[in-house]
Design an enzyme around this catalytic site. Structure first.
Site, PDB file in Angstrom:
ATOM      1  N   GLU A 163      -8.521  -5.018   5.872  1.00 11.21           N
ATOM      2  CA  GLU A 163      -9.130  -5.027   7.209  1.00 11.21           C
ATOM      3  C   GLU A 163     -10.580  -4.528   7.236  1.00 11.21           C
ATOM      4  OE1 GLU A 163      -6.336  -3.096   9.918  1.00 11.21           O
ATOM      5  OE2 GLU A 163      -4.651  -4.135   8.989  1.00 11.21           O
ATOM      6  N   ASN A 204      -7.001  -8.340   2.288  1.00 11.89           N
ATOM      7  CA  ASN A 204      -5.947  -8.519   3.278  1.00 11.89           C
ATOM      8  C   ASN A 204      -6.486  -8.241   4.682  1.00 11.89           C
ATOM      9  OD1 ASN A 204      -3.018  -8.888   3.762  1.00 11.89           O
ATOM     10  ND2 ASN A 204      -3.056  -6.736   4.420  1.00 11.89           N
ATOM     11  N   HIS A 240       0.523 -11.134  12.038  1.00 13.46           N
ATOM     12  CA  HIS A 240       1.188 -10.389  13.115  1.00 13.46           C
ATOM     13  C   HIS A 240       0.969 -11.193  14.392  1.00 13.46           C
ATOM     14  CE1 HIS A 240       2.050  -6.840  10.706  1.00 13.46           C
ATOM     15  NE2 HIS A 240       0.779  -6.755  10.336  1.00 13.46           N
ATOM     16  N   GLU A 270       2.144 -10.056   5.991  1.00  6.96           N
ATOM     17  CA  GLU A 270       2.782  -9.040   6.846  1.00  6.96           C
ATOM     18  C   GLU A 270       3.418  -9.680   8.084  1.00  6.96           C
ATOM     19  OE1 GLU A 270       0.194  -5.815   7.891  1.00  6.96           O
ATOM     20  OE2 GLU A 270      -0.758  -5.714   5.927  1.00  6.96           O
ATOM     21  N   ASP A 272       5.263 -10.892  11.262  1.00  7.99           N
ATOM     22  CA  ASP A 272       6.281 -10.605  12.262  1.00  7.99           C
ATOM     23  C   ASP A 272       5.891 -11.360  13.532  1.00  7.99           C
ATOM     24  OD1 ASP A 272       5.245  -7.104  12.184  1.00  7.99           O
ATOM     25  OD2 ASP A 272       4.187  -8.802  13.108  1.00  7.99           O
TER      26      ASP A 272
HETATM   27  O1  G3I Z   1       8.628   8.656   7.047  1.00 10.79           O
HETATM   28  C1  G3I Z   1       7.728   9.679   7.490  1.00 10.79           C
HETATM   29  C2  G3I Z   1       8.512  10.871   8.020  1.00 10.79           C
HETATM   30  O2  G3I Z   1       9.224  11.462   6.942  1.00 10.79           O
HETATM   31  C3  G3I Z   1       7.554  11.868   8.642  1.00 10.79           C
HETATM   32  O3  G3I Z   1       8.305  12.921   9.210  1.00 10.79           O
HETATM   33  C4  G3I Z   1       6.712  11.165   9.712  1.00 10.79           C
HETATM   34  C5  G3I Z   1       5.722  12.087  10.353  1.00 10.79           C
HETATM   35  O4  G3I Z   1       4.711  12.387   9.424  1.00 10.79           O
HETATM   36  O5  G3I Z   1       5.962  10.094   9.092  1.00 10.79           O
HETATM   37  C6  G3I Z   1       6.821   9.108   8.560  1.00 10.79           C
HETATM   38  O6  G3I Z   1       6.019   8.148   7.935  1.00 10.79           O
HETATM   39  C7  G3I Z   1       5.368   7.262   8.831  1.00 10.79           C
HETATM   40  C8  G3I Z   1       5.637   5.842   8.297  1.00 10.79           C
HETATM   41  O7  G3I Z   1       4.899   4.869   9.046  1.00 10.79           O
HETATM   42  C9  G3I Z   1       7.121   5.483   8.343  1.00 10.79           C
HETATM   43  O8  G3I Z   1       7.527   5.333   9.667  1.00 10.79           O
HETATM   44  C10 G3I Z   1       3.872   7.542   8.780  1.00 10.79           C
HETATM   45  O9  G3I Z   1       3.624   8.794   9.385  1.00 10.79           O
HETATM   46  C11 G3I Z   1       3.127   6.460   9.533  1.00 10.79           C
HETATM   47  O10 G3I Z   1       1.719   6.635   9.370  1.00 10.79           O
HETATM   48  C12 G3I Z   1       3.496   5.100   8.934  1.00 10.79           C
HETATM   49  O11 G3I Z   1       2.837   4.096   9.695  1.00 10.79           O
HETATM   50  C13 G3I Z   1       2.598   2.867   8.968  1.00 10.79           C
HETATM   51  C14 G3I Z   1       1.156   2.440   9.248  1.00 10.79           C
HETATM   52  O12 G3I Z   1       0.872   1.170   8.650  1.00 10.79           O
HETATM   53  C15 G3I Z   1       0.181   3.476   8.713  1.00 10.79           C
HETATM   54  O13 G3I Z   1       0.319   3.577   7.319  1.00 10.79           O
HETATM   55  C16 G3I Z   1       3.555   1.788   9.468  1.00 10.79           C
HETATM   56  O14 G3I Z   1       4.885   2.119   9.051  1.00 10.79           O
HETATM   57  C17 G3I Z   1       3.169   0.426   8.887  1.00 10.79           C
HETATM   58  O15 G3I Z   1       3.976  -0.598   9.455  1.00 10.79           O
HETATM   59  C18 G3I Z   1       1.704   0.120   9.175  1.00 10.79           C
HETATM   60  O16 G3I Z   1       1.405  -1.083   8.521  1.00 10.79           O
HETATM   61  C19 G3I Z   1       0.085  -1.634   8.728  1.00 10.79           C
HETATM   62  C20 G3I Z   1      -0.388  -2.207   7.404  1.00 10.79           C
HETATM   63  O17 G3I Z   1      -0.440  -1.185   6.431  1.00 10.79           O
HETATM   64  C21 G3I Z   1      -1.745  -2.884   7.565  1.00 10.79           C
HETATM   65  N1  G3I Z   1      -1.680  -3.946   8.586  1.00 10.79           N
HETATM   66  C22 G3I Z   1      -1.217  -3.433   9.889  1.00 10.79           C
HETATM   67  C23 G3I Z   1       0.150  -2.781   9.753  1.00 10.79           C
HETATM   68  C24 G3I Z   1       0.648  -2.290  11.103  1.00 10.79           C
HETATM   69  O18 G3I Z   1      -0.168  -1.261  11.575  1.00 10.79           O
END
Ligand code: G3I
Length: 348
Positions: A163, A204, A240, A270, A272
């Protein structure tokens, strides 16, 4: 995380948003039995395509989750565990345990894997911002070298830069851009290639799947990187989208072809499809099925599209809770979307 605002931009780039995406009731997902013995994985393998899913390390111990994952997919992407802010939340204090768990699972199941994402403005550790330029560059290159090197020979691909193009079509104003200028992208790809010559290296992005100002800028970026001899192998189109906000099949195909003509592979990285728009739940599920079938069908027909990765596979674990964007419902029932993807893979 790509904010919902950015998601709106992504949907807008796909031809307009049909109103706010209201949360919808838990679907009584139609449990669509596939033909005996046929799975997404077997159908994709029969045409030499990848069918993948973003996975979360904390779910791999869940029997149903890992069973469906192994049965239906041949390509894994770590949804967040290999991002810089997760690996190194404090300078010099790295923790690869979550990424290691996914890579070990994939190795054990003999699945192809992609690392995601070495550079992303939304997953940059906070301590980076205050570093002077030289220290910033040293920390970034060490992150790339150490992370890619750790999994050398085990990951088939990496999202090196995620991005970097803004929704308005210029290069995004990020800490990477401010500290290092436009050259950070080429530097990152070169460092990644050195760290693992066997891994395919991807750029990406979202909102650049069809033909629009942003996808034009992505095309120009990739063209210029290739012309400069930068080791970029592929482009990820995140996809998306929504049932009423998606790029046309013709535009996706044209965009894939022009990128392929630059000498890179294309992947839907990615995907959905949120349930937005009018109609009953069954009508919206049917519309979602058609969007999945149409778009996956483009990749099936385009020789230089290596496959499709869905950003999760069950509505019970998605970054878009309540919007039912994936192929299985929260109880792992196959939705009509599943049969739409299967039909596309089988050329039906
Ligand atoms: O699993 C931990 C948990 O143990 C912890 O207690 C909690 C609080 O810190 O965090 C949890 O992890 C979170 C994880 O998602 C799983 O739910 C992270 O904080 C959170 O930052 C993470 O968000 C991800 C996000 O990217 C940021 O990395 C999303 O799952 C993920 O779907 C999203 O994906 C992005 C792609 O990388 C790039 N393109 C867009 C896409 C959607 O935003």
């Amino acid at each position: 995380m790509m904010t919902l605002l950015a998601l709106s931009a992504s949907l807008a780039a796909c031809g307009g948003i049909a109103g706010p995406v209201a949360p919808s009731p838990t679907p009584d997902g139609v449990n669509v039995p596939p033909p005996a013995g046929v799975t997404l994985r077997s159908a994709a393998a029969s045409i030499g395509k990848l069918v993948g899913a973003a996975v979360k390390s904390n779910l791999l111990a869940d029997g149903e989750y890992s069973r469906v994952l192994r049965q239906e997919f041949n390509y894994l992407t770590a949804e967040y565990e290999l991002k810089w802010d997760v690996i190194e939340p404090r300078m010099g204090r790295t923790d690869y345990s979550r990424g290691d768990a996914i890579v070990s699972f994939g190795d054990a199941q003999r699945l192809r894997m992609k690392g995601h994402a070495l550079i992303w403005h939304e997953s940059t550790p906070s301590w980076v911002e205050d570093l002077p330029t030289d220290a910033f560059r040293a920390a970034l290159m060490a992150h790339i070298r150490t992370t890619v090197g750790r999994y050398r020979g085990r990951l088939a691909a990496w999202d090196v830069v995620n991005e970097a193009v803004s929704d308005g079509g210029g290069l995004r104003d990020s800490v990477y851009q401010r500290k290092l200028g436009n050259g950070y992208i080429a530097e990152a790809f070169r460092e990644a290639r050195t760290a693992d010559p066997s891994a395919l290296l991807f750029y990406n992005d979202y909102g650049a799947e069809g033909l629009n100002g942003k996808s034009n800028r992505v095309y120009e970026l990739v063209r210029d990187l290739k012309a400069a001899g930068v080791p970029i192998d592929g482009v990820g189109l995140q996809m998306h989208v929504g049932t009423t906000s998606r790029p046309s099949v013709a535009d996706i195909a044209a965009n894939m072809r022009r990128l392929a003509a630059l000498g890179v592979v294309v992947t839907i990285s990615e995907m959905d499809v949120v349930l937005n728009g009018p109609g009953s739940q069954d009508e919206r599920l049917a519309a979602q099925r058609e969007v999945y079938r149409d778009i996956v069908g483009v990749c099936v027909r385009e020789p230089r599209c290596d496959g499709v990765t869905f950003w999760g596979f069950t509505d019970g674990h998605t970054w878009l809770p309540g919007q039912e964007p994936l192929l299985f419902d929260a109880q792992y029932g196959r939705k009509p979307a599943y049969s739409g993807v299967l039909d596309a893979l089988l050329g039906r």
